[in-house]
Design an enzyme around this catalytic site. Structure first.
Site, PDB file in Angstrom:
ATOM      1  N   TYR A 205      -5.621   7.894  -6.745  1.00 33.53           N
ATOM      2  CA  TYR A 205      -4.543   6.771  -6.043  1.00 33.53           C
ATOM      3  C   TYR A 205      -4.603   6.713  -4.799  1.00 33.53           C
ATOM      4  O   TYR A 205      -4.792   5.562  -4.249  1.00 33.53           O
ATOM      5  CB  TYR A 205      -3.140   7.466  -6.644  1.00 33.53           C
ATOM      6  CG  TYR A 205      -2.265   6.415  -6.131  1.00 33.53           C
ATOM      7  CD1 TYR A 205      -1.835   5.250  -6.640  1.00 33.53           C
ATOM      8  CD2 TYR A 205      -1.289   6.805  -5.050  1.00 33.53           C
ATOM      9  CE1 TYR A 205      -0.668   4.534  -6.220  1.00 33.53           C
ATOM     10  CE2 TYR A 205      -0.212   5.992  -4.600  1.00 33.53           C
ATOM     11  CZ  TYR A 205      -0.023   4.726  -4.912  1.00 33.53           C
ATOM     12  OH  TYR A 205       0.894   3.945  -4.640  1.00 33.53           O
TER      13      TYR A 205
ATOM     14  N   SER B 199       0.768  -1.249   0.114  1.00 29.27           N
ATOM     15  CA  SER B 199      -0.086  -0.248   0.047  1.00 29.27           C
ATOM     16  C   SER B 199       0.947   1.287   0.035  1.00 29.27           C
ATOM     17  O   SER B 199       1.997   1.240  -0.365  1.00 29.27           O
ATOM     18  CB  SER B 199      -0.853  -0.097   1.128  1.00 29.27           C
ATOM     19  OG  SER B 199      -1.979   1.254   1.064  1.00 29.27           O
TER      20      SER B 199
END
Length: 266
Positions: free
Chosen positions: A149, A135
């Protein structure tokens, strides 16, 4: 020294985090399935190793994921670790987002992660293995222009931590790596922002473009240093939950946990 493991890594194109990670793990003696949407982009120094299997895998395609899963199962080595690293960015003000492009990003970054976990779950349960989802600290810091994003990574965080609970009865651990800034060509795959003529942000399109190309903002740390810090999260015993790795990640962890919101904004 960690025992030898079989590890599949998505997004192993040259010069990226996945390729360096795969090469480092292979050199440590692990068997690596190095995957990419276009396998010609996997560096030869990685693909030429005897303990590396190159495999086409497009996480945006259910068919591609299913085919890759069958290849790995037929190889007979099992699977100890699945590293979800593939994904891409999209820099654009929220008011100007192209919804179709945003859906493509979510299809890769979010649903691509889910697809691979679903496809390889049987092998991971059998080995009592591990899912590692890469992540970003951007998921917890609200930064202009990268909302699409960042929100995709926030979704990955929620999915990962839920998976950690759901897979724990089967002995499968789930690690979420909150990655800081890394000096990779990640931004090279981003399109140049094209704002509509009516955009409120037309006057600063050059600034937004520099963000998209990685020419402004915090500088990334060396890829190998970040990879070295991630290795134990992938192969060491007992790793589980959320970890913070890479340049600026500790500062973001501290700030997002302990500082008032107004200080983070400033």
């Amino acid at each position: 020294m960690a025992k030898e493991r079989t590890i599949l890594i998505t997004g192993c194109s040259a010069h990226g985090l996945g390729a360096v990670l795969a090469l480092t793990l292979a050199r440590q003696g692990h068997h690596v399935f190095a995957t990419a949407r276009d396998t010609s982009k996997i560096p030869s120094e990685l693909s030429s190793l005897a303990n590396v299997s190159v495999l086409r895998l497009d996480v945006s395609s259910a068919e591609s994921v299913a085919e890759a899963s069958k290849v790995v199962e037929d190889a007979g080595r099992g699977l100890d670790v699945l590293v979800n690293n593939a994904g891409f960015g999209y820099t654009m003000p929220i008011l100007d987002i192209d919804i179709d492009k945003a859906q493509d990003l979510y299809n890769a970054n979010v649903w691509g992660t889910v697809r691979t976990v679903q496809a390889f779950a049987g092998l991971l349960v059998k080995s009592k293995g591990r899912v590692v989802n890469v992540s970003s600290v951007g998921a917890v810091v609200n930064t202009p222009w990268i909302g699409t994003y960042a929100s995709s990574k926030a979704a990955v965080n929620a999915i990962s931590e839920t998976l950690r609970l759901e897979l724990s009865p089967f002995g499968v651990s789930v690690v979420t790596i909150m990655l800081g800034t890394v000096a990779t060509p990640f931004h090279a795959n981003e399109p140049t922002p094209e704002l509509p003529a009516t955009s409120y942000y037309s006057a600063i399109v050059d600034t937004i473009t520099k963000w998209a190309k990685g020419q402004t903002g915090p500088k990334g740390g060396p890829v190998q240093d970040v990879v070295d810090s991630m290795i134990p999260d992938i192969v060491a015993e007992g790793r589980n939950g959320v970890v913070w790795r890479g340049a600026n990640s500790t500062a973001v962890w501290f700030g997002s946990r302990w500082l008032p919101g107004r200080m983070l904004v400033s």
